[in-house]
Design a protein around this motif. Structure first.
Motif, PDB file in Angstrom:
ATOM      1  N   ARG A  76      -8.232   0.118   6.248  1.00 36.45           N
ATOM      2  CA  ARG A  76      -8.301   0.550   4.854  1.00 36.45           C
ATOM      3  C   ARG A  76      -9.497  -0.121   4.186  1.00 36.45           C
ATOM      4  O   ARG A  76      -9.706  -1.322   4.341  1.00 36.45           O
ATOM      5  CB  ARG A  76      -7.007   0.199   4.117  1.00 36.45           C
ATOM      6  CG  ARG A  76      -5.780   0.856   4.728  1.00 36.45           C
ATOM      7  CD  ARG A  76      -4.530   0.593   3.901  1.00 36.45           C
ATOM      8  NE  ARG A  76      -3.357   1.152   4.566  1.00 36.45           N
ATOM      9  CZ  ARG A  76      -2.358   0.429   5.043  1.00 36.45           C
ATOM     10  NH1 ARG A  76      -2.376  -0.894   4.907  1.00 36.45           N
ATOM     11  NH2 ARG A  76      -1.332   1.005   5.645  1.00 36.45           N
ATOM     12  N   TYR A  83       0.853  -1.195   0.000  1.00 36.18           N
ATOM     13  CA  TYR A  83       0.000   0.000   0.000  1.00 36.18           C
ATOM     14  C   TYR A  83       0.883   1.239   0.000  1.00 36.18           C
ATOM     15  O   TYR A  83       1.927   1.282   0.667  1.00 36.18           O
ATOM     16  CB  TYR A  83      -0.901   0.018   1.240  1.00 36.18           C
ATOM     17  CG  TYR A  83      -1.716   1.292   1.377  1.00 36.18           C
ATOM     18  CD1 TYR A  83      -2.924   1.443   0.709  1.00 36.18           C
ATOM     19  CD2 TYR A  83      -1.266   2.345   2.163  1.00 36.18           C
ATOM     20  CE1 TYR A  83      -3.665   2.613   0.818  1.00 36.18           C
ATOM     21  CE2 TYR A  83      -1.997   3.515   2.279  1.00 36.18           C
ATOM     22  CZ  TYR A  83      -3.196   3.643   1.606  1.00 36.18           C
ATOM     23  OH  TYR A  83      -3.922   4.803   1.708  1.00 36.18           O
ATOM     24  N   GLY A  99      -3.770   0.111  -3.167  1.00 42.82           N
ATOM     25  CA  GLY A  99      -3.371  -1.152  -2.572  1.00 42.82           C
ATOM     26  C   GLY A  99      -3.291  -2.265  -3.597  1.00 42.82           C
ATOM     27  O   GLY A  99      -3.988  -2.250  -4.621  1.00 42.82           O
TER      28      GLY A  99
END
Length: 224
Positions: free
Chosen positions: A188, A102, A128
């Motif tokens: 995330r 990421y 990502g």
């Protein structure tokens, strides 16, 4: 992406001692720099459901992670860059190996304080990537078939943009403007569900997954 992150890290490490010597002659700028080490939890639910139905071992959900971050403060607003790479195994040749990476930008603030403890909420956006390699056991065929049409090893990949929500904790040094970074927790979340792809191949009917990544990081660094 791994090579790019390592290159950036080496550049930062090479210029940092010289930069620190120059800054010792005058006031240090409002920068923060840290290295991180910790763990991540990822759950590609749709992929694992398909793998289970096919009798293939599911993708590992836990991984050890490392990375670094760099930010600049403008009054109470912090603009930063952070990166991380996680792996389900320290040996890349292991079966069913999963690697996540990421890189992203974030906004934050150091305005929230409790005595010497700085509580720093962060919100960011980045990109990502997940790569997973699976080995199918019990596959038979001729030598030529394994080099042309049949394979017992498949590498999958899933990429996409993600929002990054986190809280970092830092400790201020008494009677100075400096602080040291302690740890960070965060999550995330992918903006869209992305279809899994097989590296260097065209496929149809693949499952889709959205980035869902919980992480905990120890932060080794300082800032002003």
């Amino acid at each position: 992406m791994m090579k790019q992150l390592l290159t950036i890290s080496c550049i930062l490490l090479s210029i940092f001692p010289v930069y620190s010597q120059e800054m010792s002659k005058r006031q240090f700028p409002p920068l923060e720099f840290y290295f991180s080490a910790g763990g991540e939890y990822n759950n590609p639910g749709n992929l694992n459901e398909r793998l289970g139905a096919l009798g293939v071992d599911k993708a590992d959900k836990f991984g050890m992670a490392g990375g670094f971050g760099l930010s600049y403060r403008i009054q109470h607003v912090i603009l930063g860059l952070n990166t991380s790479i996680s792996s389900s195994s320290f040996r890349t040749e292991d079966d069913n190996h999963v690697k996540n990476s990421y890189i992203g930008f974030y906004l934050s603030t150091n305005a929230l304080r409790a005595n010497n403890l700085i509580i720093s909420p962060q919100v960011g956006i980045g990109y990502g990537e997940t790569r997973a390699r699976f080995v199918k056991e019990g596959v038979t065929g001729t030598f030529d078939e394994f080099l042309t049409t049949t394979s017992n090893r498949v590498q999958l990949e899933n990429k996409g943009e993600a929002l990054d929500f986190g809280i970092a904790f830092k400790k201020a040094k008494p009677n100075t403007d400096f602080y040291k970074t302690l740890f960070k927790i965060g999550y995330r979340h992918g903006l869209k569900e992305k279809e899994w792809k097989i590296t260097s191949a065209s496929v149809t009917g693949a499952p889709t997954d959205r980035i869902r990544n919980f992480y905990v990081q120890l932060l080794f660094g300082f800032g002003r």
